[in-house]
Design a protein around this motif. Structure first.
Motif, PDB file in Angstrom:
ATOM      1  N   VAL A 177       0.842  -1.196   0.000  1.00  0.00           N
ATOM      2  CA  VAL A 177       0.000   0.000   0.000  1.00  0.00           C
ATOM      3  C   VAL A 177       0.880   1.249   0.000  1.00  0.00           C
ATOM      4  O   VAL A 177       0.616   2.233  -0.728  1.00  0.00           O
ATOM      5  CB  VAL A 177      -0.945  -0.002   1.221  1.00  0.00           C
ATOM      6  CG1 VAL A 177      -1.634   1.358   1.380  1.00  0.00           C
ATOM      7  CG2 VAL A 177      -1.992  -1.097   1.077  1.00  0.00           C
ATOM      8  N   GLY A 178       1.933   1.219   0.808  1.00  0.00           N
ATOM      9  CA  GLY A 178       2.831   2.375   0.865  1.00  0.00           C
ATOM     10  C   GLY A 178       3.511   2.650  -0.468  1.00  0.00           C
ATOM     11  O   GLY A 178       3.646   3.812  -0.885  1.00  0.00           O
ATOM     12  N   LEU A 179       3.928   1.598  -1.149  1.00  0.00           N
ATOM     13  CA  LEU A 179       4.594   1.781  -2.438  1.00  0.00           C
ATOM     14  C   LEU A 179       3.624   2.342  -3.481  1.00  0.00           C
ATOM     15  O   LEU A 179       3.999   3.237  -4.267  1.00  0.00           O
ATOM     16  CB  LEU A 179       5.162   0.444  -2.919  1.00  0.00           C
ATOM     17  CG  LEU A 179       6.354  -0.102  -2.121  1.00  0.00           C
ATOM     18  CD1 LEU A 179       6.708  -1.507  -2.588  1.00  0.00           C
ATOM     19  CD2 LEU A 179       7.565   0.839  -2.275  1.00  0.00           C
ATOM     20  N   SER A 184      -3.439  13.755   0.193  1.00  0.00           N
ATOM     21  CA  SER A 184      -4.564  12.816   0.231  1.00  0.00           C
ATOM     22  C   SER A 184      -4.071  11.375   0.166  1.00  0.00           C
ATOM     23  O   SER A 184      -4.623  10.470   0.807  1.00  0.00           O
ATOM     24  CB  SER A 184      -5.525  13.102  -0.920  1.00  0.00           C
ATOM     25  OG  SER A 184      -4.891  12.901  -2.170  1.00  0.00           O
ATOM     26  N   LEU A 185      -3.002  11.144  -0.588  1.00  0.00           N
ATOM     27  CA  LEU A 185      -2.453   9.793  -0.687  1.00  0.00           C
ATOM     28  C   LEU A 185      -1.612   9.435   0.537  1.00  0.00           C
ATOM     29  O   LEU A 185      -1.563   8.266   0.938  1.00  0.00           O
ATOM     30  CB  LEU A 185      -1.627   9.657  -1.961  1.00  0.00           C
ATOM     31  CG  LEU A 185      -2.449   9.732  -3.256  1.00  0.00           C
ATOM     32  CD1 LEU A 185      -1.544   9.747  -4.474  1.00  0.00           C
ATOM     33  CD2 LEU A 185      -3.409   8.540  -3.328  1.00  0.00           C
ATOM     34  N   VAL A 186      -0.970  10.430   1.130  1.00  0.00           N
ATOM     35  CA  VAL A 186      -0.236  10.168   2.374  1.00  0.00           C
ATOM     36  C   VAL A 186      -1.220   9.762   3.473  1.00  0.00           C
ATOM     37  O   VAL A 186      -0.992   8.808   4.227  1.00  0.00           O
ATOM     38  CB  VAL A 186       0.576  11.415   2.798  1.00  0.00           C
ATOM     39  CG1 VAL A 186       1.215  11.186   4.168  1.00  0.00           C
ATOM     40  CG2 VAL A 186       1.645  11.742   1.764  1.00  0.00           C
ATOM     41  N   ALA A 187      -2.337  10.501   3.567  1.00  0.00           N
ATOM     42  CA  ALA A 187      -3.362  10.154   4.564  1.00  0.00           C
ATOM     43  C   ALA A 187      -3.959   8.772   4.288  1.00  0.00           C
ATOM     44  O   ALA A 187      -4.183   7.976   5.209  1.00  0.00           O
ATOM     45  CB  ALA A 187      -4.461  11.217   4.567  1.00  0.00           C
ATOM     46  N   THR A 188      -4.210   8.487   3.016  1.00  0.00           N
ATOM     47  CA  THR A 188      -4.757   7.175   2.651  1.00  0.00           C
ATOM     48  C   THR A 188      -3.798   6.062   3.026  1.00  0.00           C
ATOM     49  O   THR A 188      -4.199   5.016   3.562  1.00  0.00           O
ATOM     50  CB  THR A 188      -5.043   7.138   1.141  1.00  0.00           C
ATOM     51  OG1 THR A 188      -6.025   8.123   0.819  1.00  0.00           O
ATOM     52  CG2 THR A 188      -5.554   5.760   0.731  1.00  0.00           C
ATOM     53  N   ALA A 189      -2.507   6.278   2.768  1.00  0.00           N
ATOM     54  CA  ALA A 189      -1.512   5.257   3.113  1.00  0.00           C
ATOM     55  C   ALA A 189      -1.490   4.999   4.607  1.00  0.00           C
ATOM     56  O   ALA A 189      -1.361   3.856   5.053  1.00  0.00           O
ATOM     57  CB  ALA A 189      -0.132   5.705   2.637  1.00  0.00           C
ATOM     58  N   ALA A 190      -1.626   6.067   5.409  1.00  0.00           N
ATOM     59  CA  ALA A 190      -1.628   5.897   6.860  1.00  0.00           C
ATOM     60  C   ALA A 190      -2.873   5.150   7.329  1.00  0.00           C
ATOM     61  O   ALA A 190      -2.795   4.272   8.192  1.00  0.00           O
ATOM     62  CB  ALA A 190      -1.532   7.262   7.535  1.00  0.00           C
ATOM     63  N   LEU A 191      -4.037   5.498   6.774  1.00  0.00           N
ATOM     64  CA  LEU A 191      -5.286   4.868   7.202  1.00  0.00           C
ATOM     65  C   LEU A 191      -5.364   3.413   6.768  1.00  0.00           C
ATOM     66  O   LEU A 191      -5.754   2.545   7.550  1.00  0.00           O
ATOM     67  CB  LEU A 191      -6.476   5.639   6.631  1.00  0.00           C
ATOM     68  CG  LEU A 191      -6.713   7.057   7.180  1.00  0.00           C
ATOM     69  CD1 LEU A 191      -7.816   7.743   6.382  1.00  0.00           C
ATOM     70  CD2 LEU A 191      -7.083   6.996   8.654  1.00  0.00           C
ATOM     71  N   VAL A 192      -4.986   3.163   5.506  1.00  0.00           N
ATOM     72  CA  VAL A 192      -5.125   1.810   4.960  1.00  0.00           C
ATOM     73  C   VAL A 192      -3.881   0.963   5.221  1.00  0.00           C
ATOM     74  O   VAL A 192      -3.976  -0.221   5.565  1.00  0.00           O
ATOM     75  CB  VAL A 192      -5.416   1.866   3.440  1.00  0.00           C
ATOM     76  CG1 VAL A 192      -5.501   0.457   2.861  1.00  0.00           C
ATOM     77  CG2 VAL A 192      -6.686   2.645   3.176  1.00  0.00           C
ATOM     78  N   GLY A 193      -2.709   1.564   5.069  1.00  0.00           N
ATOM     79  CA  GLY A 193      -1.467   0.809   5.149  1.00  0.00           C
ATOM     80  C   GLY A 193      -0.791   0.823   6.491  1.00  0.00           C
ATOM     81  O   GLY A 193       0.241   0.162   6.664  1.00  0.00           O
ATOM     82  N   GLY A 194      -1.317   1.585   7.456  1.00  0.00           N
ATOM     83  CA  GLY A 194      -0.728   1.587   8.782  1.00  0.00           C
ATOM     84  C   GLY A 194       0.622   2.280   8.816  1.00  0.00           C
ATOM     85  O   GLY A 194       1.010   2.999   7.887  1.00  0.00           O
ATOM     86  N   PRO A 195       1.387   2.077   9.902  1.00  0.00           N
ATOM     87  CA  PRO A 195       2.673   2.768  10.064  1.00  0.00           C
ATOM     88  C   PRO A 195       3.643   2.519   8.912  1.00  0.00           C
ATOM     89  O   PRO A 195       4.264   3.459   8.399  1.00  0.00           O
ATOM     90  CB  PRO A 195       3.216   2.188  11.378  1.00  0.00           C
ATOM     91  CG  PRO A 195       1.998   1.725  12.125  1.00  0.00           C
ATOM     92  CD  PRO A 195       1.051   1.251  11.075  1.00  0.00           C
ATOM     93  N   GLY A 237      -2.229   9.027  13.875  1.00  0.00           N
ATOM     94  CA  GLY A 237      -2.879   9.267  15.161  1.00  0.00           C
ATOM     95  C   GLY A 237      -4.374   8.975  15.111  1.00  0.00           C
ATOM     96  O   GLY A 237      -4.943   8.389  16.036  1.00  0.00           O
ATOM     97  N   VAL A 238      -4.993   9.395  14.023  1.00  0.00           N
ATOM     98  CA  VAL A 238      -6.425   9.125  13.855  1.00  0.00           C
ATOM     99  C   VAL A 238      -6.671   7.627  13.763  1.00  0.00           C
ATOM    100  O   VAL A 238      -7.618   7.093  14.352  1.00  0.00           O
ATOM    101  CB  VAL A 238      -6.965   9.846  12.600  1.00  0.00           C
ATOM    102  CG1 VAL A 238      -8.390   9.382  12.286  1.00  0.00           C
ATOM    103  CG2 VAL A 238      -6.922  11.351  12.792  1.00  0.00           C
ATOM    104  N   ARG A 239      -5.802   6.948  13.017  1.00  0.00           N
ATOM    105  CA  ARG A 239      -5.950   5.492  12.867  1.00  0.00           C
ATOM    106  C   ARG A 239      -5.876   4.795  14.218  1.00  0.00           C
ATOM    107  O   ARG A 239      -6.688   3.925  14.533  1.00  0.00           O
ATOM    108  CB  ARG A 239      -4.856   4.960  11.934  1.00  0.00           C
ATOM    109  CG  ARG A 239      -4.823   3.430  11.827  1.00  0.00           C
ATOM    110  CD  ARG A 239      -3.581   2.970  11.063  1.00  0.00           C
ATOM    111  NE  ARG A 239      -3.412   1.524  11.160  1.00  0.00           N
ATOM    112  CZ  ARG A 239      -3.899   0.639  10.304  1.00  0.00           C
ATOM    113  NH1 ARG A 239      -4.590   1.053   9.250  1.00  0.00           N
ATOM    114  NH2 ARG A 239      -3.687  -0.653  10.483  1.00  0.00           N
ATOM    115  N   MET A 240      -4.919   5.185  15.031  1.00  0.00           N
ATOM    116  CA  MET A 240      -4.746   4.552  16.335  1.00  0.00           C
ATOM    117  C   MET A 240      -5.910   4.876  17.265  1.00  0.00           C
ATOM    118  O   MET A 240      -6.318   4.023  18.073  1.00  0.00           O
ATOM    119  CB  MET A 240      -3.425   5.012  16.956  1.00  0.00           C
ATOM    120  CG  MET A 240      -2.186   4.549  16.196  1.00  0.00           C
ATOM    121  SD  MET A 240      -0.651   5.205  16.891  1.00  0.00           S
ATOM    122  CE  MET A 240      -0.663   4.451  18.511  1.00  0.00           C
ATOM    123  N   ALA A 241      -6.465   6.059  17.155  1.00  0.00           N
ATOM    124  CA  ALA A 241      -7.539   6.471  18.064  1.00  0.00           C
ATOM    125  C   ALA A 241      -8.905   5.946  17.653  1.00  0.00           C
ATOM    126  O   ALA A 241      -9.744   5.655  18.510  1.00  0.00           O
ATOM    127  CB  ALA A 241      -7.580   8.008  18.152  1.00  0.00           C
TER     128      ALA A 241
END
Length: 493
Positions: free
Chosen positions: A40-42, A69-80, A118-122
């Motif tokens: 997902v990150g790649l 928008s893609l950085v946020a998507t990577a964090a939400l979907v792909g995690g750390p 942070g949003v993903r973890m919370a």
């Protein structure tokens, strides 16, 4: 106008990236967590680079795009791991581009990744929640707008004109991408669950098209037909997989089902397995319809019920044995009083229905108490068993029944028998008992004898009346010095 055209181009890059993520959603379930996050990150990193490569230039060295928008998507979907991978790729490319806004651009990427994680973890556990997507979209939009406001080379009007539309465009883009990927993920998970259930189920599951060709099947079906995997079954029909006559019957039955729409429910049949052994199967099939109601195929499940059928057969045999024991005298093996009463009731009903007669014989072992006193109860039991053997030998037809009525008394029901015939049977029994020559020193005859009373009926009397007549005839035989046969006459029906 050229600025917004360029921004629309970067939006298109984001949309293509989201489409790529949606397409790989099913494959992510086959990877480890780390592998999935890295992939997902790649993809998001490549999309961010594409977004920056097609960015809109607002001032020398300052570019506006939707990389966040893609950085946020990577964090939400792909995690750390997904967020870090995308951030590294995006920041590296922005540094490569250079310009006055490179530092701010890198800071925006880092802040977006941190905020979205942070949003993903919370807000999240295992699934991407809609609330998390909206919160991350708002946070990313604020970060992007704040970055625009912080650019020193822009006038106040330019900051206002750019920050507000860019805020909403970022928010809407992240929500659209996030909701799309969430739905794709749900579909992929549901498909995975169904495929897992289909593959791991112990029964035979299959889906066929309108031509009865296998579209999907589980591992059980494949192994049953000698294939290593279900994929080898696709496109095949029963005509290719089963013996000729049976395959043709299956094919016709399925075609009839799809023509009529009438399901096949729990059809049980005995078939031969590929190894030659016989087995019982229970099959249910239903038609599959498209959204407009047209039949497009069928789905079926077949269960190997061999073990169940064996257990049911054993249970029936056990019940029959218990029923036989419940109706059998344990000493003599003859029917007991309960079975005799049922047989008498059947004989009366049959006589009434067919307008025919039947006979009842009552037999009492003469001076049996004296025999027991002289020889003991064990020999008394042997004597009763011998008498029972004589009665069994006298049974000529399946409907005839002999029973131990109680103590040393025995009874017989002879359906469709008149008085003359019953007297012949009774006399033969009496004579056979004498011929057994069971020594009885307490009897004037020197051997065990029996007295027999005979009664007949045309079905017009109740069971108690018939038995009373037979008992009266037996009493008359006892009064006539025993070892004889007497009848009660033929009562009027």
């Amino acid at each position: 106008m050229g600025f917004w055209r360029e921004l629309f181009l970067t939006f298109s890059v984001v949309a293509l990236t989201a489409m790529a993520l949606a397409l790989i959603a099913p494959r992510l379930l086959r990877l480890s967590v780390a592998q999935g996050q890295l992939l997902v990150g790649l993809i998001c990193g490549a999309g961010a680079i594409g977004a920056m490569a097609s960015s809109a230039t607002v001032a020398p060295g300052i570019q506006i795009d939707l990389r966040t928008s893609l950085v946020a998507t990577a964090a939400l979907v792909g995690g750390p791991l997904g967020a870090v991978t995308t951030a590294i790729l995006a920041m590296g490319f922005r540094a490569y581009q250079g310009g006055a806004g490179a530092g701010v651009g890198a800071a925006i990427v880092a802040l977006t990744a941190a905020a979205s994680l942070g949003v993903r973890m919370a807000c999240m556990k295992r699934r991407v929640r809609r609330r998390a997507i909206v919160i991350a979209a708002l946070a990313t939009g604020l970060i992007t707008a704040a970055a625009v406001v912080a650019l020193p080379t822009l006038t106040s009007q330019q900051r206002w004109d750019l920050s507000v539309p860019l805020f909403w465009l970022t928010v809407v883009t992240i929500i659209l991408v996030g909701f799309t990927l969430r739905q794709a993920s749900d579909w992929a998970w549901e498909s995975h669950m169904l495929r897992s259930a289909l593959a791991q189920a112990p029964n035979f599951f299959y889906v066929k098209n309108r031509r009865s060709q296998i579209v999907a099947a589980n591992q059980q079906v494949a192994e049953h037909h000698g294939f290593a995997s279900p994929e080898a079954l696709r496109g095949r029909t029963d005509l290719e997989l089963s013996p000729g006559a049976h395959a043709a019957a299956l094919f016709e039955a399925e075609q009839a089902l799809m023509r009529s729409g009438t399901p096949i429910i729990e059809k049980v049949e005995k078939l031969r397995r590929p190894d030659g052994s016989e087995a019982w199967y229970e099959t249910s099939k239903v038609a599959l319809r498209d959204p407009w109601g047209a039949v497009i195929g069928l789905t079926g499940v077949t269960v190997d019920i061999t073990q169940r059928m064996r257990l049911e057969a054993d249970l029936r045999a056990a019940n029959a044995a218990l029923e036989a024991l419940a109706g059998t005298d344990p000493l003599t093996g003859l029917a007991n009083r309960r079975s005799f009463d049922a047989a008498l009731a059947r004989a009366i009903a049959e006589a009434q229905r067919r307008d025919t007669g039947f006979a009842v014989l009552m037999l009492d072992v003469d001076m049996f108490k004296s025999y027991n006193d002289l020889y003991g109860h064990m020999q008394g039991d042997d004597c009763l068993k011998a008498i029972a053997g004589v009665l069994v030998s006298a049974l000529q037809r399946p409907a005839d029944i002999a029973a131990r009525y109680g103590g040393e008394e025995f009874a017989m029901v002879l359906p469709d028998t008149d008085l003359a015939g019953a007297m012949v049977v009774a006399e033969r029994i009496r004579a056979d008992i004498v011929r057994r020559a069971i020594t009885h020193k307490g009897s004037p005859f020197g051997v065990v004898t029996a007295s027999i009373g005979v009664a007949t009926s045309m079905g017009g009397e109740a069971a108690q009346q018939v038995m009373a007549a037979a008992d009266a005839a037996l009493y008359a035989a006892k009064l006539a010095d025993r070892n004889t046969v007497r009848n009660a006459g033929a009562p009027a029906s």
